[in-house]
Design a protein around this motif. Structure first.
Motif, PDB file in Angstrom:
ATOM      1  N   ARG A   1       0.836  -1.207   0.000  1.00 27.57           N
ATOM      2  CA  ARG A   1       0.000   0.000   0.000  1.00 27.57           C
ATOM      3  C   ARG A   1       0.868   1.253   0.000  1.00 27.57           C
ATOM      4  O   ARG A   1       0.562   2.226  -0.696  1.00 27.57           O
ATOM      5  CB  ARG A   1      -0.931  -0.006   1.209  1.00 27.57           C
ATOM      6  CG  ARG A   1      -1.780   1.261   1.324  1.00 27.57           C
ATOM      7  CD  ARG A   1      -2.793   1.171   2.444  1.00 27.57           C
ATOM      8  NE  ARG A   1      -3.833   0.192   2.136  1.00 27.57           N
ATOM      9  CZ  ARG A   1      -4.890  -0.027   2.914  1.00 27.57           C
ATOM     10  NH1 ARG A   1      -5.016   0.632   4.060  1.00 27.57           N
ATOM     11  NH2 ARG A   1      -5.792  -0.916   2.563  1.00 27.57           N
ATOM     12  N   ALA A   2       1.934   1.222   0.777  1.00 28.79           N
ATOM     13  CA  ALA A   2       2.835   2.375   0.814  1.00 28.79           C
ATOM     14  C   ALA A   2       3.436   2.646  -0.564  1.00 28.79           C
ATOM     15  O   ALA A   2       3.543   3.807  -0.992  1.00 28.79           O
ATOM     16  CB  ALA A   2       3.944   2.135   1.838  1.00 28.79           C
ATOM     17  N   PHE A   3       3.804   1.586  -1.278  1.00 28.96           N
ATOM     18  CA  PHE A   3       4.373   1.778  -2.610  1.00 28.96           C
ATOM     19  C   PHE A   3       3.324   2.332  -3.578  1.00 28.96           C
ATOM     20  O   PHE A   3       3.644   3.156  -4.448  1.00 28.96           O
ATOM     21  CB  PHE A   3       4.931   0.460  -3.153  1.00 28.96           C
ATOM     22  CG  PHE A   3       5.755   0.638  -4.398  1.00 28.96           C
ATOM     23  CD1 PHE A   3       7.025   1.169  -4.326  1.00 28.96           C
ATOM     24  CD2 PHE A   3       5.249   0.289  -5.646  1.00 28.96           C
ATOM     25  CE1 PHE A   3       7.788   1.349  -5.470  1.00 28.96           C
ATOM     26  CE2 PHE A   3       6.002   0.464  -6.793  1.00 28.96           C
ATOM     27  CZ  PHE A   3       7.280   0.999  -6.707  1.00 28.96           C
ATOM     28  N   ASN A   4       2.071   1.921  -3.414  1.00 29.93           N
ATOM     29  CA  ASN A   4       0.993   2.495  -4.235  1.00 29.93           C
ATOM     30  C   ASN A   4       0.820   3.981  -3.944  1.00 29.93           C
ATOM     31  O   ASN A   4       0.584   4.780  -4.856  1.00 29.93           O
ATOM     32  CB  ASN A   4      -0.317   1.752  -3.989  1.00 29.93           C
ATOM     33  CG  ASN A   4      -0.316   0.357  -4.596  1.00 29.93           C
ATOM     34  OD1 ASN A   4       0.421   0.079  -5.541  1.00 29.93           O
ATOM     35  ND2 ASN A   4      -1.133  -0.532  -4.057  1.00 29.93           N
ATOM     36  N   TYR A   5       0.939   4.337  -2.670  1.00 28.82           N
ATOM     37  CA  TYR A   5       0.906   5.763  -2.312  1.00 28.82           C
ATOM     38  C   TYR A   5       2.036   6.511  -3.004  1.00 28.82           C
ATOM     39  O   TYR A   5       1.855   7.620  -3.536  1.00 28.82           O
ATOM     40  CB  TYR A   5       1.043   5.944  -0.802  1.00 28.82           C
ATOM     41  CG  TYR A   5      -0.156   5.548   0.019  1.00 28.82           C
ATOM     42  CD1 TYR A   5      -1.458   5.638  -0.479  1.00 28.82           C
ATOM     43  CD2 TYR A   5       0.000   5.100   1.334  1.00 28.82           C
ATOM     44  CE1 TYR A   5      -2.560   5.286   0.292  1.00 28.82           C
ATOM     45  CE2 TYR A   5      -1.093   4.745   2.111  1.00 28.82           C
ATOM     46  CZ  TYR A   5      -2.359   4.841   1.591  1.00 28.82           C
ATOM     47  OH  TYR A   5      -3.436   4.497   2.357  1.00 28.82           O
ATOM     48  N   TYR A   6       3.231   5.900  -2.971  1.00 34.23           N
ATOM     49  CA  TYR A   6       4.399   6.520  -3.596  1.00 34.23           C
ATOM     50  C   TYR A   6       4.169   6.772  -5.078  1.00 34.23           C
ATOM     51  O   TYR A   6       4.425   7.876  -5.582  1.00 34.23           O
ATOM     52  CB  TYR A   6       5.622   5.624  -3.388  1.00 34.23           C
ATOM     53  CG  TYR A   6       6.794   5.989  -4.265  1.00 34.23           C
ATOM     54  CD1 TYR A   6       7.527   7.139  -4.033  1.00 34.23           C
ATOM     55  CD2 TYR A   6       7.149   5.180  -5.351  1.00 34.23           C
ATOM     56  CE1 TYR A   6       8.599   7.484  -4.849  1.00 34.23           C
ATOM     57  CE2 TYR A   6       8.222   5.509  -6.159  1.00 34.23           C
ATOM     58  CZ  TYR A   6       8.943   6.664  -5.904  1.00 34.23           C
ATOM     59  OH  TYR A   6       9.991   7.015  -6.730  1.00 34.23           O
ATOM     60  N   LEU A   7       3.663   5.766  -5.780  1.00 36.49           N
ATOM     61  CA  LEU A   7       3.407   5.923  -7.213  1.00 36.49           C
ATOM     62  C   LEU A   7       2.364   7.002  -7.473  1.00 36.49           C
ATOM     63  O   LEU A   7       2.531   7.850  -8.365  1.00 36.49           O
ATOM     64  CB  LEU A   7       2.943   4.592  -7.808  1.00 36.49           C
ATOM     65  CG  LEU A   7       3.994   3.484  -7.950  1.00 36.49           C
ATOM     66  CD1 LEU A   7       3.352   2.217  -8.504  1.00 36.49           C
ATOM     67  CD2 LEU A   7       5.137   3.937  -8.850  1.00 36.49           C
ATOM     68  N   ALA A   8       1.267   6.977  -6.709  1.00 41.93           N
ATOM     69  CA  ALA A   8       0.179   7.940  -6.920  1.00 41.93           C
ATOM     70  C   ALA A   8       0.659   9.368  -6.671  1.00 41.93           C
ATOM     71  O   ALA A   8       0.357  10.284  -7.458  1.00 41.93           O
ATOM     72  CB  ALA A   8      -0.998   7.599  -6.013  1.00 41.93           C
ATOM     73  N   LEU A   9       1.399   9.570  -5.599  1.00 45.70           N
ATOM     74  CA  LEU A   9       1.892  10.909  -5.271  1.00 45.70           C
ATOM     75  C   LEU A   9       2.888  11.391  -6.326  1.00 45.70           C
ATOM     76  O   LEU A   9       2.869  12.571  -6.728  1.00 45.70           O
ATOM     77  CB  LEU A   9       2.546  10.901  -3.890  1.00 45.70           C
ATOM     78  CG  LEU A   9       1.588  10.778  -2.704  1.00 45.70           C
ATOM     79  CD1 LEU A   9       2.349  10.427  -1.430  1.00 45.70           C
ATOM     80  CD2 LEU A   9       0.798  12.072  -2.517  1.00 45.70           C
TER      81      LEU A   9
END
Length: 306
Positions: free
Chosen positions: A85-93
């Motif tokens: 989930r953290a990596f998905n946040y990273y990509l989205a941001l």
């Protein structure tokens, strides 16, 4: 709340404050011409905040094992937020930040400026994955990126107007350049103090930092001496450029300089991890006070005009 802590919302608020003060509290307050509309400025801010937030997220992802030692009770990944989930946040941001930056660059007629956002994003990833392992390189890189928060407003607000207004923009550009340099210097010091806090985990995972090379106590004393050097530099700067502005001079000497002197005294005596955590807080306060000095300068110049 876990997401806000993951993206270091307090640091992002400080970044927001800095850019708002540069645009509204200095350039527009003193009626300098600016290229960005209010909407475009806030697009720039959002792009900057998104990329910075992505940098914090990827750094936490890469530091999962280190934080088991340095912050066993405060770590968010994987205790509160999964790594996926953290990596998905990273990509989205990152996508949001670079996308907004690209849109703003095209909108302003300088599509080449989009490279700034891609470059900053790439540097943050490089820092998180390997550059922070190199002695002082990571400290300097992060500090350059902090200073770029000021410089990117200068680039978008003023560079397009240089051909029209020419010499009239030299003073605001010089002032903001000097603020960016001071922000860089203060942040280098703060990064070294953070290394003091994180020495155990960094050493266990092969990172190189001043505390690992020189020892905690010796490094703390070095930060004390460096802070005194910064005060001397501030005094010299005031003597050459600001001595006629009594209000700003007093603020810089007694408030900003005073906070750095307090840090220097505490750093000289610091020996424990708790002491080092407090030193980091003291420097953050000094940075906030330094940012507010830009508003003090604007108010003093406006007051002098009446």
């Amino acid at each position: 709340m876990h997401f806000l802590n993951l993206i270091r919302y307090k640091n992002l608020l400080l970044l927001l404050l800095t850019q708002v003060l540069v645009h509204f509290g200095f350039l527009k307050a003193l009626d300098f011409p600016v290229a960005l509309s209010t909407l475009d400025f806030f697009i720039l801010v959002m792009a900057t905040l998104c990329i910075a937030a992505a940098g914090y997220v990827i750094n936490d992802i890469e530091d999962v094992e280190i934080d088991r030692i340095n912050r066993p009770k405060k770590r968010l990944i994987p205790l509160k937020i999964t790594e996926k989930r953290a990596f998905n946040y990273y990509l989205a941001l990152n996508i949001a930040g670079v996308g907004l930056g690209y849109y703003l660059s095209v909108q302003s007629g300088n599509s080449a400026y989009a490279a700034f956002f891609v470059f900053i994003s790439a540097l943050l990833y490089s820092y998180a994955t390997f550059l922070k392992r190199i002695l002082l390189v990571g400290n300097i890189l992060v500090s350059i990126l902090v200073a770029s928060a000021i410089l990117i407003v200068v680039i978008f607000d003023l560079s397009a107007l240089v051909s029209t207004y020419g010499p009239s923009l030299s003073n605001p550009v010089s002032v903001l350049r000097d603020y960016a340099i001071f922000a860089f210097l203060l942040n280098v010091l703060r990064e070294i103090v953070k290394d003091l806090e994180d020495m155990d985990g960094d050493h266990a995972h092969g990172l190189s930092s001043l505390p690992i090379v020189l020892g905690r106590v010796r490094t703390a004393k070095i930060t004390s001496v460096v802070a005194l050097g910064y005060i001397a530099l501030l005094v010299v700067y005031i003597y050459f450029y600001l001595y006629t502005n009594a209000i700003t001079t007093a603020y810089l000497l007694f408030v900003v300089g005073g906070s750095l002197l307090f840090f220097a005294i505490k750093a000289w005596a610091a020996t424990s991890k708790k002491d080092f955590a407090r030193l980091s807080l003291y420097l953050k306060i000094s940075m906030v006070l330094g940012i507010f000095s830009l508003g003090v300068l604007s108010l003093s110049l406006l007051y002098a005009a009446f």
